[in-house]
Write a protein that holds these residues in place. Structure first.
Motif, short mmCIF file in Angstrom:
data_model
loop_
_atom_site.label_atom_id
_atom_site.label_comp_id
_atom_site.label_asym_id
_atom_site.label_seq_id
_atom_site.Cartn_x
_atom_site.Cartn_y
_atom_site.Cartn_z
N GLU A 1 24.10 -26.47 -18.17
CA GLU A 1 24.02 -25.53 -17.12
C GLU A 1 22.79 -24.66 -17.64
OE1 GLU A 1 27.48 -23.31 -17.31
OE2 GLU A 1 28.79 -25.17 -16.90
N ARG B 1 27.39 -14.29 -16.28
CA ARG B 1 29.11 -14.68 -16.48
C ARG B 1 29.65 -13.41 -16.25
NH1 ARG B 1 30.44 -15.25 -22.56
NH2 ARG B 1 28.98 -13.86 -23.50
N THR C 1 35.56 -14.39 -21.74
CA THR C 1 35.87 -14.60 -20.39
C THR C 1 37.23 -14.49 -19.76
OG1 THR C 1 36.33 -16.83 -20.66
CG2 THR C 1 33.99 -16.10 -20.28
N GLU D 1 28.97 -7.96 -15.73
CA GLU D 1 28.34 -9.06 -15.49
C GLU D 1 27.37 -9.12 -16.91
OE1 GLU D 1 28.29 -11.53 -13.12
OE2 GLU D 1 30.07 -10.84 -12.30
N ARG E 1 24.42 -15.04 -19.85
CA ARG E 1 25.60 -16.22 -20.70
C ARG E 1 25.49 -16.15 -22.10
NH1 ARG E 1 28.56 -19.79 -17.73
NH2 ARG E 1 28.70 -21.00 -19.64
N ASP E 2 24.28 -15.96 -22.56
CA ASP E 2 23.89 -16.08 -23.88
C ASP E 2 22.95 -14.96 -24.40
OD1 ASP E 2 25.38 -18.62 -24.15
OD2 ASP E 2 23.74 -19.25 -22.98
N THR F 1 32.87 -20.08 -25.22
CA THR F 1 31.72 -19.38 -24.73
C THR F 1 31.02 -18.76 -26.00
OG1 THR F 1 32.93 -18.20 -22.91
CG2 THR F 1 30.90 -17.00 -23.78
N ARG G 1 28.98 -21.80 -27.19
CA ARG G 1 27.75 -21.98 -26.40
C ARG G 1 26.54 -21.15 -26.99
NH1 ARG G 1 25.47 -22.86 -20.86
NH2 ARG G 1 23.97 -21.41 -20.70
N ARG G 2 27.03 -19.91 -27.19
CA ARG G 2 26.15 -19.09 -27.33
C ARG G 2 25.60 -19.04 -28.73
NH1 ARG G 2 27.48 -12.82 -29.88
NH2 ARG G 2 25.49 -12.30 -29.75
#
Length: 730
Positions: free
Chosen positions: A111, A116, A149, A177, A180-181, A281, A284-285
């Motif tokens: 992605e 997010r 999340t 909002e 994402r990272d 989450t 991924r970060r």
């Protein structure tokens, strides 16, 4: 920088994480691509993640070669990481796609950057909250303010999403909002505690190694409480000053909470954290920020070695002797050895820190391959604990008691003074065996050849091999007689029962990994104990690993002989390490003298005498001499072959035929032993057979092993695993 770039339509080789065993040919996409690029490629009807591994081979029908779908936004995988994965695969005899899977274990890598919806604590928290709402608040607090999340927060708190939405309406939780990272806050290398004595010279040497920017491996050996952490954090500080990244490996998740606090106190912010206890989450970060340079220090478990560092300047392996660094399922590797391999490829120093180093590391120091720095005294005025034996042959204990009168008196004295006592027993559960006193039947697992362990706190029998559980039977499963089932032998839960009866006014805490539903709950219990919320601590091996309990002045080992049983070639080493580590928990605070008491039926055993005498170098030399004479690691090479199948005849027949075809091994002077049933011969319904390969130290064993096992095609339901340098023989 790319190694090579490819124009649109050129053939490129792409390695995917799919179990295909080889690099696949694709055409470069419009706009081209380069070595190391993360790409999305078609594979059958699916689109999968891959990495450009080099030029295409061109040995496939060119008309059928498909194009790369797209190049992903992630920074390209550096050549040093690709080389590391390749060499690790060759060493462990692991298919390369499996190694790539270790390096891409983060969600959403296909992605792009996006926003997010996340949740964090907002305004004041009301005094009156429902249990569910209180759990949401505590979950957010436990993750140190990191946004979560909706799904992650609901799962962590064990509630429905409507509970969280209700807290948003109250303003207790904020919904927003966010990218994402996000990068991790910068760490400030300035300051740090004032070091003393041996610490100064050791820190200077490690700082110089980091500044040199070259590969070197150093054993940092220091007695428990000597300040090894503060010393190697000075090397981390030098790494930060040089604008490079540092990795600190810890053997257990339970150690991270206290360690992260120390890092934050030293550098002013929390580092990135990587282990199975962090949210998807956050995984991924961390992966993205390590790849882009937005994380300067990573604290993690063994798999953190496979992250895509951009400027790796230092690797620290804390408690380097710990057996938790050996991955026993999937890819079989030792993180200590892989850390040395990765550092040698990237060209950075490695620090192996331990109070009781592994014999492999000790031997490498003796051979001149590794450097060595010693911290011989505890920090400040704290003294090393006195270690004594309790000869259990002279203690008149009833059959259902395990704490001797001598040890019980010492525990009572410590509790009366407001200090803490720890009782150590390396056996989980309530009792290791449940048997019928009518017929002698021992309750075993239905899927494994292992006895089931009673866990009375859970009111279940548990198989420690496959995790299967069932209720404790009232009637014997074999003879049907009721009321004759009995628990035999002690586990920590049974020990806790005895302690509660003998010390009814004491606060008792049990530390065992299977008693906690999450890593967060285990961390919370450890913090509570360190804060003085327990008088008597009862624990398994987890209590030996680097925890700092300031009030703890007495350690009692219930069965010091337990690890000496069996034929494991590392039994003496592991017992020595474990006893010394456990004993070292006592008296770590200035002004509180510590004592360690070892209950033993064999006070004359050489290992027990070495522990009591404290002459570690004499122990290592004696152990090394025995291993050298036997030609076993670290003075010889070994590999374990584990075969398993639902069909016992099939697995024995295959193993026997494989053993007979040993010409490739004999060609390099290696010997094959077996086949023989594994000590636990059936796990999850699969019958297990082992072969052991032994060779001299300088033999190129991997190539011979590959030729040997490659002679025979595996039947569909038979599995074969190769364990290079096995740590366990189960």
């Amino acid at each position: 920088m790319y190694d090579r770039t490819y124009q649109a339509g050129e053939l490129v080789g792409v390695l995917t994480t799919e179990p295909l065993g080889r690099v696949l040919d694709y055409r470069a996409p419009e706009g081209g691509c380069g070595d190391g690029d993360f790409v999305e490629v078609p594979l059958g009807p699916r689109r999968v993640l891959g990495v450009v591994w080099g030029r295409g081979r061109g040995d496939w029908d060119i008309a059928k070669v498909r194009a790369v779908g797209r190049v992903l936004e992630a920074p390209p995988m550096r050549a040093e990481l690709r080389a590391f994965l390749g060499k690790a695969a060759d060493y462990t005899l692991t298919p390369l796609p499996q190694m790539l899977r270790l390096a891409t274990r983060a969600p959403g890598l296909m992605e792009g950057a996006a926003l997010r919806r996340v949740y964090r604590l907002g305004g004041a928290v009301p005094n009156q909250l429902t249990d569910a709402r209180h759990r949401v608040v505590e979950a957010l607090r436990a993750f140190a303010g990191a946004p979560m999340t909706l799904g992650e927060l609901a799962e962590e708190a064990g509630c429905g999403t409507s509970v969280i939405k209700g807290l948003v309406k109250l303003g207790v939780v904020v919904e927003e909002e966010a990218p994402r990272d996000l990068p991790f806050p910068p760490l400030d290398p300035k300051g740090g505690p004032e070091l003393q004595g041996d610490q100064v010279a050791a820190a200077d040497a490690l700082v110089a190694a980091v500044a040199a920017g070259e590969y070197a491996t150093t054993l940092l050996k220091g007695v428990t409480g000597s300040g090894k952490t503060e010393v190697y954090l000075e090397a981390v500080a030098e790494c930060l000053r040089a604008g490079r990244q540092a990795l600190v490996l810890l053997p257990e998740i339970a150690l991270t909470a206290e360690f992260l606090k120390r890092v934050e106190a030293r550098f002013g912010a929390r580092p990135a954290e990587w282990h199975s206890g962090v949210t998807m989450t956050e995984r991924r970060r961390v992966w993205k920020m390590v790849a882009t340079g937005g994380a300067s220090v990573v604290v993690g478990a063994r798999s953190a070695l496979f992250l895509p560092y951009q400027r790796l300047g230092l690797i620290v392996v804390d408690e380097e002797h710990d057996t938790s660094y050996k991955q026993e399922e999937g890819v079989l590797y030792n993180a200590r050895d892989m850390a040395v391999l990765r550092a040698s490829i990237v060209g950075c120093p490695v620090v192996l820190a331990s109070a009781t180093p592994s014999l492999e590391t000790w031997a490498n120091v003796e051979a001149g391959k590794y450097g060595r720095l010693d911290l011989s005294a505890r920090f400040g005025a704290a003294e090393m604990p006195e270690v004594r034996a309790i000869d259990m042959r002279a203690e008149k204990l009833p059959a259902d008691r395990w704490v001797s009168g001598t040890l019980a008196a010492e525990v009572a004295a410590r509790v009366a003074k407001g200090e803490q006592a720890m009782l150590f027993l390396n056996r989980r559960g309530y009792a290791p065996v449940t048997l019928c006193r009518a017929c002698g039947h021992q309750v075993g697992c239905d899927q494994c050849d292992a006895r089931m362990v009673e866990h009375r706190f859970q009111k279940r029998l548990v198989c420690h091999q496959c995790g299967a559980t069932k209720p404790v039977p009232v009637a014997c499963p074999a003879c049907g007689v009721e009321g004759r089932m009995a628990a035999v032998g002690p586990g920590v839960e049974r020990l806790a029962e005895e302690v509660a009866a003998r010390f009814p006014d004491a606060r008792v805490a049990v530390l065992s990994s299977d008693l906690f539903g999450s890593a967060r709950a285990l961390k919370a219990q450890i913090e509570a104990i360190a804060g003085g919320e327990a008088d008597i601590i009862i624990g398994t091996q987890i209590v030996a690993k680097g925890h700092n309990f300031p009030l703890l002045t007495l350690v009692g080992v219930i069965d010091a002989d337990l690890g000496l049983q069996g034929s494991d070639l590392r039994a003496a080493e592991r017992t020595f390490q474990l006893m010394r580590q456990v004993a070292g928990r006592a008296g770590r605070m200035e002004g509180r003298k510590g004592v360690a008491l070892l209950q033993t039926h064999q006070p004359e055993h050489p290992v027990i005498r070495a522990i009591l005498g404290g002459d570690e170098e004499a122990f290592w030399k004696a152990e090394a001499a025995e291993r050298r004479a036997a030609g076993v690691p670290p003075y010889g090479r070994m590999a374990g072959i584990i075969l398993s199948s639902p069909d016992v005849a099939q697995v024995f027949d295959f193993a026997g035929e494989l053993a007979r075809r040993d010409a490739p091994l004999r060609a390099v002077g290696a010997q094959v032993y077996g086949p023989a049933p594994a000590p636990i011969a059936r796990v999850r319904g699969r019958h297990r057979v082992r072969l052991l390969v032994k060779a001299e130290k300088g033999v190129a064993l991997q190539a011979a092993l590959a030729d040997w096992v490659g002679q025979m095609k595996l039947p569909a339901n038979l599995r074969l695993a190769v364990d290079i340098d096995p740590q366990s023989f189960l």
